[in-house]
Design a protein around this motif. Structure first.
Motif, PDB file in Angstrom:
ATOM      1  N   GLN A 104       0.839  -1.199   0.000  1.00 46.28           N
ATOM      2  CA  GLN A 104       0.000   0.000   0.000  1.00 46.28           C
ATOM      3  C   GLN A 104       0.876   1.252   0.000  1.00 46.28           C
ATOM      4  OE1 GLN A 104      -3.676  -0.582   0.082  1.00 46.28           O
ATOM      5  NE2 GLN A 104      -2.561  -2.410  -0.559  1.00 46.28           N
ATOM      6  N   PRO A 105       0.575   2.215  -0.863  1.00 41.41           N
ATOM      7  CA  PRO A 105       1.402   3.433  -0.905  1.00 41.41           C
ATOM      8  C   PRO A 105       1.195   4.306   0.329  1.00 41.41           C
ATOM      9  CG  PRO A 105      -0.506   3.656  -2.350  1.00 41.41           C
ATOM     10  CD  PRO A 105      -0.507   2.230  -1.857  1.00 41.41           C
ATOM     11  N   LEU A 106       2.261   4.991   0.727  1.00 40.68           N
ATOM     12  CA  LEU A 106       2.191   5.974   1.813  1.00 40.68           C
ATOM     13  C   LEU A 106       2.204   7.359   1.196  1.00 40.68           C
ATOM     14  CD1 LEU A 106       4.844   4.475   4.270  1.00 40.68           C
ATOM     15  CD2 LEU A 106       2.400   4.020   4.188  1.00 40.68           C
ATOM     16  N   GLY A 107       1.436   8.275   1.781  1.00 39.91           N
ATOM     17  CA  GLY A 107       1.394   9.623   1.246  1.00 39.91           C
ATOM     18  C   GLY A 107       1.093  10.636   2.331  1.00 39.91           C
ATOM     19  N   GLY A 108       0.843  11.856   1.895  1.00 41.99           N
ATOM     20  CA  GLY A 108       0.503  12.922   2.830  1.00 41.99           C
ATOM     21  C   GLY A 108       1.628  13.924   2.998  1.00 41.99           C
ATOM     22  N   LEU A 111       4.949  13.083   5.199  1.00 40.49           N
ATOM     23  CA  LEU A 111       5.834  11.943   4.946  1.00 40.49           C
ATOM     24  C   LEU A 111       7.291  12.371   4.821  1.00 40.49           C
ATOM     25  CD1 LEU A 111       6.024   8.922   4.532  1.00 40.49           C
ATOM     26  CD2 LEU A 111       5.551   9.272   2.091  1.00 40.49           C
ATOM     27  N   ARG A 144       8.764   0.479   4.972  1.00 44.71           N
ATOM     28  CA  ARG A 144       9.516   1.581   4.367  1.00 44.71           C
ATOM     29  C   ARG A 144      10.923   1.685   4.959  1.00 44.71           C
ATOM     30  NH1 ARG A 144       7.724   6.086   1.442  1.00 44.71           N
ATOM     31  NH2 ARG A 144       9.065   7.942   1.548  1.00 44.71           N
ATOM     32  N   THR A 249      -5.870   3.893   2.214  1.00 44.08           N
ATOM     33  CA  THR A 249      -5.184   5.136   1.906  1.00 44.08           C
ATOM     34  C   THR A 249      -4.497   5.604   3.181  1.00 44.08           C
ATOM     35  OG1 THR A 249      -6.764   5.790   0.183  1.00 44.08           O
ATOM     36  CG2 THR A 249      -5.438   7.535   1.191  1.00 44.08           C
ATOM     37  N   GLU A 251      -2.327   8.320   5.090  1.00 44.01           N
ATOM     38  CA  GLU A 251      -1.995   9.745   5.008  1.00 44.01           C
ATOM     39  C   GLU A 251      -1.247  10.178   6.262  1.00 44.01           C
ATOM     40  OE1 GLU A 251      -4.014  14.071   3.994  1.00 44.01           O
ATOM     41  OE2 GLU A 251      -5.288  12.438   4.717  1.00 44.01           O
TER      42      GLU A 251
END
Length: 294
Positions: A104-108, A111, A144, A249, A251
């Motif tokens: 799952q991608p990490l974002g926000g 980061l 990560r 998602t 964030e």
């Protein structure tokens, strides 16, 4: 941390309950991952919700949103129970869940601040809530390359607790039990530059009365106090379950500026409140966050 009860002795009842729970989980875990998650969601919203959750959810919703239409209340009850069931079996899927979350991608906007803190060896306090599935955060950040620790509340059943701890440790480590037992190790971990996760959205008997969703709520200031004491970032972050019921998602919000413990804790409360208002079915309304509710 003083709210944590002393561990109970193992009794015959504990043993029977643990064996029954273990048998249920083994049966569900026999299903392929992408089938077991919705299956447990169905069971929770159909069986567990009406039996054990809906009364408390409705009381809390009536306290915070007294004018909410009955149809919306009903839907939130279903959504909360569904998310709870899915999260429960995801947690018990252990390493399999961790491998899935790693995709799952990490974002926000926060980061980049986490990346800098990791590179500099600066401690980070991760502030989240019983929202979506908070263990996605531990597993995703660990994948990560971050050193992420978490606090957990030991279960009252010693047999179930042993199985529970083994399962959540297979998702990511280290973990620290709430209370004196884990306090020293937790502090050493933070001082060494680790990232420590806090869930601060439950009633804290000796907390400060601060606003949460428009009502006064006893709130733990420990996350903010640790951030100030150890010059750690205080970063809100969340894993929101997507409409497919399987993916998330993630964030990471901007770090909360250092000021004082009350101001910083209120900022965390405001951050959580915004998420709950945006996705009310993903917050665990079963907790007695406000002791005024029935």
């Amino acid at each position: 941390m003083s709210d944590t009860p002393a561990p109970a002795r193992l009794s015959f009842r504990h043993w029977v309950e643990d064996r029954a729970e273990a048998a249920i989980f083994r049966a569900i875990l026999a299903l392929p991952y992408r089938r077991r998650i919705p299956a447990m969601g169905w069971f929770s919203r159909t069986i567990l919700g009406p039996l054990a959750m809906n009364r408390r959810i409705k009381a809390n919703l009536a306290y915070i949103f007294p004018d909410m239409p009955k149809a919306q209340v009903k839907q939130i009850c279903r959504d909360v129970a569904d998310n709870f069931g899915r999260s429960l079996i995801e947690l018990h899927s252990g390493a399999e869940f961790a491998r899935f979350v790693a995709t799952q991608p990490l974002g926000g906007p926060g980061l980049a601040a986490l990346d800098r803190a990791h590179a500099e060896g600066r401690p980070v306090i991760l502030a989240s809530a019983h929202y979506g599935n908070y263990d996605v955060l531990r597993a995703g950040l660990t994948a990560r390359g971050f050193r992420v620790g978490g606090l957990y509340r030991p279960l009252s059943n010693p047999a179930a607790n042993k199985r529970y701890v083994a399962t959540i440790e297979s998702i990511a480590t280290p973990l620290f039990p709430r209370g004196n037992e884990g306090l020293g190790a937790m502090i050493r971990f933070v001082k060494s530059g680790g990232m420590l996760g806090f869930l601060g959205d439950q009633h804290m008997a000796h907390g400060e009365m601060l606003d949460f969703l428009g009502k006064p709520a006893a709130s733990a200031t420990s996350a903010a106090k640790m951030a100030l004491k150890y010059n750690a970032l205080l970063v809100p972050l969340y894993a929101t379950r997507n409409p497919d019921g399987l993916t998330f998602t993630v964030e990471v919000e901007e770090p909360i500026p250092h000021s004082d413990a009350l101001t910083m804790t209120q900022a965390v409360n405001d951050s959580v409140s915004a998420k709950v208002r945006a996705h009310p079915g993903q917050w665990f309304w079963v907790h007695r966050r406000w002791r005024h509710t029935a």
